[in-house]
Design a protein around this motif. Structure first.
Motif, mmCIF file in Angstrom:
data_model
loop_
_atom_site.group_PDB
_atom_site.id
_atom_site.type_symbol
_atom_site.label_atom_id
_atom_site.label_comp_id
_atom_site.label_asym_id
_atom_site.label_seq_id
_atom_site.Cartn_x
_atom_site.Cartn_y
_atom_site.Cartn_z
ATOM 1 N N VAL A 75 -10.450 -0.956 -1.391
ATOM 2 C CA VAL A 75 -11.034 -1.478 -0.153
ATOM 3 C C VAL A 75 -11.340 -2.962 -0.305
ATOM 4 O O VAL A 75 -11.059 -3.773 0.582
ATOM 5 C CB VAL A 75 -12.308 -0.696 0.218
ATOM 6 C CG1 VAL A 75 -13.008 -1.351 1.409
ATOM 7 C CG2 VAL A 75 -11.975 0.751 0.542
ATOM 8 N N ALA A 76 -11.885 -3.338 -1.464
ATOM 9 C CA ALA A 76 -12.190 -4.742 -1.715
ATOM 10 C C ALA A 76 -10.924 -5.590 -1.752
ATOM 11 O O ALA A 76 -10.914 -6.745 -1.316
ATOM 12 C CB ALA A 76 -12.951 -4.877 -3.031
ATOM 13 N N ALA A 77 -9.820 -4.998 -2.259
ATOM 14 C CA ALA A 77 -8.569 -5.743 -2.396
ATOM 15 C C ALA A 77 -7.989 -6.152 -1.048
ATOM 16 O O ALA A 77 -7.324 -7.191 -0.938
ATOM 17 C CB ALA A 77 -7.548 -4.905 -3.167
ATOM 18 N N VAL A 78 -8.229 -5.344 -0.013
ATOM 19 C CA VAL A 78 -7.640 -5.641 1.298
ATOM 20 C C VAL A 78 -8.615 -6.368 2.219
ATOM 21 O O VAL A 78 -8.295 -6.638 3.376
ATOM 22 C CB VAL A 78 -7.146 -4.355 1.986
ATOM 23 C CG1 VAL A 78 -6.065 -3.698 1.153
ATOM 24 C CG2 VAL A 78 -8.299 -3.386 2.248
ATOM 25 N N ALA A 79 -9.793 -6.707 1.702
ATOM 26 C CA ALA A 79 -10.804 -7.367 2.534
ATOM 27 C C ALA A 79 -10.347 -8.733 3.007
ATOM 28 O O ALA A 79 -10.845 -9.250 4.007
ATOM 29 C CB ALA A 79 -12.116 -7.490 1.769
ATOM 30 N N ALA A 91 0.828 -1.206 0.000
ATOM 31 C CA ALA A 91 0.000 0.000 0.000
ATOM 32 C C ALA A 91 0.861 1.254 0.000
ATOM 33 O O ALA A 91 1.808 1.373 0.785
ATOM 34 C CB ALA A 91 -0.919 0.002 1.220
ATOM 35 N N GLY A 92 0.529 2.179 -0.887
ATOM 36 C CA GLY A 92 1.212 3.467 -0.934
ATOM 37 C C GLY A 92 0.417 4.409 -1.813
ATOM 38 O O GLY A 92 -0.060 4.015 -2.880
ATOM 39 N N LEU A 102 -5.670 2.002 7.008
ATOM 40 C CA LEU A 102 -5.380 0.648 6.534
ATOM 41 C C LEU A 102 -4.467 -0.091 7.513
ATOM 42 O O LEU A 102 -4.668 -1.281 7.784
ATOM 43 C CB LEU A 102 -4.728 0.730 5.154
ATOM 44 C CG LEU A 102 -4.476 -0.586 4.415
ATOM 45 C CD1 LEU A 102 -5.769 -1.371 4.259
ATOM 46 C CD2 LEU A 102 -3.852 -0.303 3.055
ATOM 47 N N ILE A 103 -3.463 0.607 8.045
ATOM 48 C CA ILE A 103 -2.566 -0.013 9.034
ATOM 49 C C ILE A 103 -3.358 -0.390 10.289
ATOM 50 O O ILE A 103 -3.163 -1.471 10.870
ATOM 51 C CB ILE A 103 -1.403 0.931 9.388
ATOM 52 C CG1 ILE A 103 -0.599 1.289 8.142
ATOM 53 C CG2 ILE A 103 -0.484 0.272 10.419
ATOM 54 C CD1 ILE A 103 0.479 2.333 8.370
ATOM 55 N N LYS A 104 -4.251 0.502 10.711
ATOM 56 C CA LYS A 104 -5.079 0.216 11.883
ATOM 57 C C LYS A 104 -5.995 -0.977 11.626
ATOM 58 O O LYS A 104 -6.209 -1.830 12.499
ATOM 59 C CB LYS A 104 -5.903 1.444 12.252
ATOM 60 C CG LYS A 104 -5.065 2.620 12.744
ATOM 61 C CD LYS A 104 -5.935 3.849 12.992
ATOM 62 C CE LYS A 104 -5.109 5.054 13.410
ATOM 63 N NZ LYS A 104 -5.942 6.275 13.569
ATOM 64 N N ALA A 105 -6.550 -1.060 10.419
ATOM 65 C CA ALA A 105 -7.413 -2.192 10.067
ATOM 66 C C ALA A 105 -6.621 -3.493 10.073
ATOM 67 O O ALA A 105 -7.125 -4.542 10.511
ATOM 68 C CB ALA A 105 -8.034 -1.962 8.692
ATOM 69 N N ALA A 106 -5.377 -3.444 9.593
ATOM 70 C CA ALA A 106 -4.524 -4.635 9.591
ATOM 71 C C ALA A 106 -4.339 -5.161 11.012
ATOM 72 O O ALA A 106 -4.367 -6.377 11.251
ATOM 73 C CB ALA A 106 -3.170 -4.302 8.967
ATOM 74 N N ARG A 107 -4.170 -4.244 11.938
ATOM 75 C CA ARG A 107 -4.020 -4.639 13.340
ATOM 76 C C ARG A 107 -5.272 -5.363 13.825
ATOM 77 O O ARG A 107 -5.196 -6.381 14.529
ATOM 78 C CB ARG A 107 -3.750 -3.397 14.196
ATOM 79 C CG ARG A 107 -3.503 -3.694 15.673
ATOM 80 C CD ARG A 107 -3.275 -2.398 16.427
ATOM 81 N NE ARG A 107 -2.100 -1.700 15.913
ATOM 82 C CZ ARG A 107 -1.815 -0.436 16.200
ATOM 83 N NH1 ARG A 107 -2.647 0.267 16.972
ATOM 84 N NH2 ARG A 107 -0.733 0.123 15.714
ATOM 85 N N ASP A 108 -6.445 -4.854 13.445
ATOM 86 C CA ASP A 108 -7.712 -5.485 13.854
ATOM 87 C C ASP A 108 -7.851 -6.879 13.248
ATOM 88 O O ASP A 108 -8.429 -7.773 13.875
ATOM 89 C CB ASP A 108 -8.892 -4.615 13.422
ATOM 90 C CG ASP A 108 -8.946 -3.284 14.163
ATOM 91 O OD1 ASP A 108 -8.354 -3.201 15.258
ATOM 92 O OD2 ASP A 108 -9.557 -2.339 13.634
ATOM 93 N N THR A 129 0.226 -8.567 10.318
ATOM 94 C CA THR A 129 1.438 -7.845 10.693
ATOM 95 C C THR A 129 1.739 -6.784 9.645
ATOM 96 O O THR A 129 1.734 -7.061 8.446
ATOM 97 C CB THR A 129 2.642 -8.799 10.817
ATOM 98 O OG1 THR A 129 2.329 -9.817 11.767
ATOM 99 C CG2 THR A 129 3.882 -8.048 11.280
ATOM 100 N N SER A 130 2.005 -5.576 10.095
ATOM 101 C CA SER A 130 2.274 -4.477 9.172
ATOM 102 C C SER A 130 3.743 -4.072 9.207
ATOM 103 O O SER A 130 4.373 -4.063 10.266
ATOM 104 C CB SER A 130 1.398 -3.269 9.506
ATOM 105 O OG SER A 130 1.607 -2.848 10.842
ATOM 106 N N VAL A 131 4.260 -3.746 8.030
ATOM 107 C CA VAL A 131 5.633 -3.267 7.874
ATOM 108 C C VAL A 131 5.560 -1.862 7.294
ATOM 109 O O VAL A 131 5.001 -1.661 6.219
ATOM 110 C CB VAL A 131 6.453 -4.175 6.930
ATOM 111 C CG1 VAL A 131 7.852 -3.598 6.723
ATOM 112 C CG2 VAL A 131 6.515 -5.587 7.475
#
Length: 219
Positions: free
Chosen positions: A109-113, A75-76, A136-142, A146-148
Motif C-alpha cells: 500500500v505504501a509503495a503505490v502511495a 501489480a500482480g 488498486l486499478i480503481k485507486a489509480a483512476r482516482d 493511467t492503468s494498463v
C-alpha cells in the motif's frame, strides 16, 4: 458467455487444446506418455491465440505510455506476481523507475502511495482477479494514473476497469495453466522499450559492467 458464438468458440478452443492430431483426447494421458510434447503444443496454441487478441496500435500506445511515465507501477498477485516480477527485473536493470506490488501488505500500500497523473500502472490478473488488484486499478483512476491491464480477455474484471489492455490466452484444461502468453506480452514490452532507446540502455549496461561491485551476471 455473452452468447452462443462465444460459447462455441470457447468449446472449439478447448477441443483444440485437448485433442491430438488424430482427434483422440490427451487430457488423460498415462504417466509414461508424452506430457512434454503436449505441453509444448499447448504453448504454441496459446501464443497463436495471444497474437490474435492484440492490436499493434494498442501495443505501441502502451509502450509510449510506459516510456513517458515518471514511475511504472507493476501489480500482480498469486501466479500473476511471477509475471510482474519478471517485468520488474528487466525494467530495473534498464534503469526505469519501477515499483512492484505482489501482495496486499502495508508495504505494498505504501509503495503505490505515490501514484499520480504522470505514472502508469500495469495490472496483471487472470480469471477471478484478487480484490486488492481491482481496488488498486480503481485507486489509480482516482489518482489520475493511467492503468494498463494484462488479462485473458476483454470480459475479465481487470480489462473492464483498466484504461488500456493487452490480452494473453490461457489454457484452462491444466491444474497449473501455462503463463507463456503473459510472459510473451511482458517480454514484448521489455524488448520494445529497449529497442526504442537502445543507445541509452546500452550506455547504462556498460556503466553497470564498469562498476567494481558488478555481479557475475554483468561480466
Amino acid at each position: 458467455f455473452s452468447g452462443y458464438t462465444e460459447m462455441m468458440k470457447a468449446a472449439w478452443d478447448e477441443h483444440r487444446l485437448s485433442a491430438g492430431g488424430n482427434g483422440s483426447s490427451q487430457l488423460h494421458f498415462p504417466v509414461d506418455d508424452d506430457f512434454s510434447g503436449r505441453a509444448v503444443k499447448t504453448d504454441i496454441l496459446i501464443l497463436e491465440e495471444t497474437m490474435k487478441r492484440n492490436r499493434a496500435d494498442d501495443f505501441l500506445e502502451i509502450v509510449e505510455l510506459l516510456e513517458k511515465a515518471d514511475t511504472i507501477y507493476l501489480a500482480g498477485l498469486f501466479e500473476a506476481a511471477l509475471v510482474a516480477d519478471y517485468l520488474s527485473y528487466y525494467l530495473k536493470i534498464m534503469g526505469l523507475p519501477v515499483a512492484t506490488v505482489t501482495d496486499n501488505s502495508e508495504e505494498s500500500v505504501a509503495a503505490v502511495a505515490g501514484m499520480g497523473e504522470e505514472s502508469a500502472l500495469v495490472a496483471i490478473g487472470f480469471k477471478t482477479a484478487h480484490q486488492f488488484l481491482l481496488r488498486l486499478i480503481k485507486a489509480a483512476r482516482d489518482y489520475g494514473t493511467t492503468s494498463v491491464g494484462i488479462s485473458e480477455n476483454s470480459l475479465s474484471e481487470v480489462a473492464k476497469l483498466a484504461d488500456r489492455n493487452l490480452f494473453c490466452y490461457q489454457d484452462s484444461t491444466s491444474f497449473a495453466p501455462s503463463l507463456v502468453g503473459a510472459y510473451s506480452i511482458a517480454n514484448s514490452l521489455i524488448s520494445a522499450l529497449y529497442t526504442r532507446n537502445k543507445h541509452v540502455f546500452d550506455s547504462r549496461l556498460s556503466h553497470l559492467r564498469s562498476l567494481p561491485l558488478s555481479s557475475d551476471w554483468l561480466v
